[in-house]
Design an enzyme around this catalytic site. Structure first.
Site, PDB file in Angstrom:
ATOM      1  N   GLU A  13       0.864  -1.186   0.000  1.00 48.93           N
ATOM      2  CA  GLU A  13       0.000   0.000   0.000  1.00 48.93           C
ATOM      3  C   GLU A  13       0.897   1.231   0.000  1.00 48.93           C
ATOM      4  O   GLU A  13       1.901   1.279   0.719  1.00 48.93           O
ATOM      5  CB  GLU A  13      -0.917   0.006   1.231  1.00 48.93           C
TER       6      GLU A  13
ATOM      7  N   ARG B 175       1.773  22.416  11.284  1.00 50.52           N
ATOM      8  CA  ARG B 175       1.566  21.198  10.508  1.00 50.52           C
ATOM      9  C   ARG B 175       0.562  20.319  11.247  1.00 50.52           C
ATOM     10  O   ARG B 175       0.883  19.704  12.267  1.00 50.52           O
ATOM     11  CB  ARG B 175       2.891  20.472  10.293  1.00 50.52           C
TER      12      ARG B 175
ATOM     13  N   GLU C 261       6.739  29.328  -5.618  1.00 50.70           N
ATOM     14  CA  GLU C 261       6.564  29.089  -4.183  1.00 50.70           C
ATOM     15  C   GLU C 261       7.368  30.078  -3.345  1.00 50.70           C
ATOM     16  O   GLU C 261       6.886  30.575  -2.326  1.00 50.70           O
ATOM     17  CB  GLU C 261       6.962  27.648  -3.835  1.00 50.70           C
TER      18      GLU C 261
ATOM     19  N   GLU D   6      -5.330  31.275   0.562  1.00 49.17           N
ATOM     20  CA  GLU D   6      -6.336  31.597   1.585  1.00 49.17           C
ATOM     21  C   GLU D   6      -6.186  30.758   2.838  1.00 49.17           C
ATOM     22  O   GLU D   6      -6.428  31.226   3.942  1.00 49.17           O
ATOM     23  CB  GLU D   6      -7.755  31.384   1.022  1.00 49.17           C
TER      24      GLU D   6
ATOM     25  N   GLU E  16      -3.408  29.411   3.987  1.00 44.22           N
ATOM     26  CA  GLU E  16      -1.999  29.340   4.367  1.00 44.22           C
ATOM     27  C   GLU E  16      -1.667  30.439   5.370  1.00 44.22           C
ATOM     28  O   GLU E  16      -1.911  31.623   5.113  1.00 44.22           O
ATOM     29  CB  GLU E  16      -1.147  29.503   3.099  1.00 44.22           C
TER      30      GLU E  16
END
Length: 199
Positions: free
Chosen positions: A50, A76, A104, A150, A152
């Site tokens: 998987e 996070r 970025e 928006e 972040e």
């Protein structure tokens, strides 16, 4: 018992390879997809694997004129912690990797760079994900205005390399791309490694 050296190992990887026999999609998300494959093992037996498919990402070691490294602190959710990291982000579909790195850096920090080099590609979670991160070195920075998404929220700041190393050694920085980049930058400053100049 003395272990072999790398040079003593069999040539190639045929004796280690797993071959996909069949597979199914388990979950499809916004950008992560989970798959389950049946594979044939080197000994002829079968097993289940998987894994997550990921579009890939970029990260940027951005150096200010005074030598400090541009950093971010953001929350996070999966580990419930605000983390110190270098700027980074995922690739948009069919997006050029350097274009993504430039985008970025500017979106998250407001900075653009006149000089770009490729440091290296890493695979942060090889056991269960296809994710890769191309790490770039950005130099000759020009400040500007950030354009965060928006959803972040992050702090942008700069720190000297010595402080980064201290945070890594103390376990304050645990992010793999930032940890690898910190040690790479230390070797770069000592003239032991060189990036590949792109622009």
């Amino acid at each position: 018992m003395t272990e072999k050296f790398f040079e003593d190992l069999p040539a190639g990887d045929k004796h280690l390879r797993e071959e996909r026999l069949s597979g199914e999609d388990i979950y499809g998300g916004i950008f992560l997809n989970m798959k389950r494959d049946t594979v044939s093992l080197p000994n002829g037996e079968q097993a289940i694997r998987e894994y997550l498919t990921h579009p890939g990402a970029v990260a940027i070691v951005a150096l200010l004129e005074d030598g400090r490294v541009l950093l971010e602190r953001q929350y996070r959710y999966p580990i419930a912690k605000a983390c110190i990291e270098i700027p980074a982000g995922k690739l948009d579909p069919k997006e050029d990797h350097l274009v993504c790195a430039k985008r970025e850096l500017e979106e998250e920090t407001g900075y653009t760079a006149k000089k770009w080099s490729l440091i290296r590609r890493i695979h942060p979670v090889i056991s269960y994900s296809t994710e890769f991160i191309d790490i770039y070195l950005a130099e000759d920075l020009v400040p500007g205005k950030s354009h965060l998404d928006e959803e972040e929220f992050l702090d942008v700041f700069a720190a000297p390399l010595e402080q980064l190393i201290g945070w890594v050694e103390a376990g304050e920085i645990t992010d793999v791309k930032t940890t690898i980049s910190t040690y790479w930058l230390d070797r770069y400053r000592r003239g032991l490694v060189k990036p590949t100049l792109i622009l």
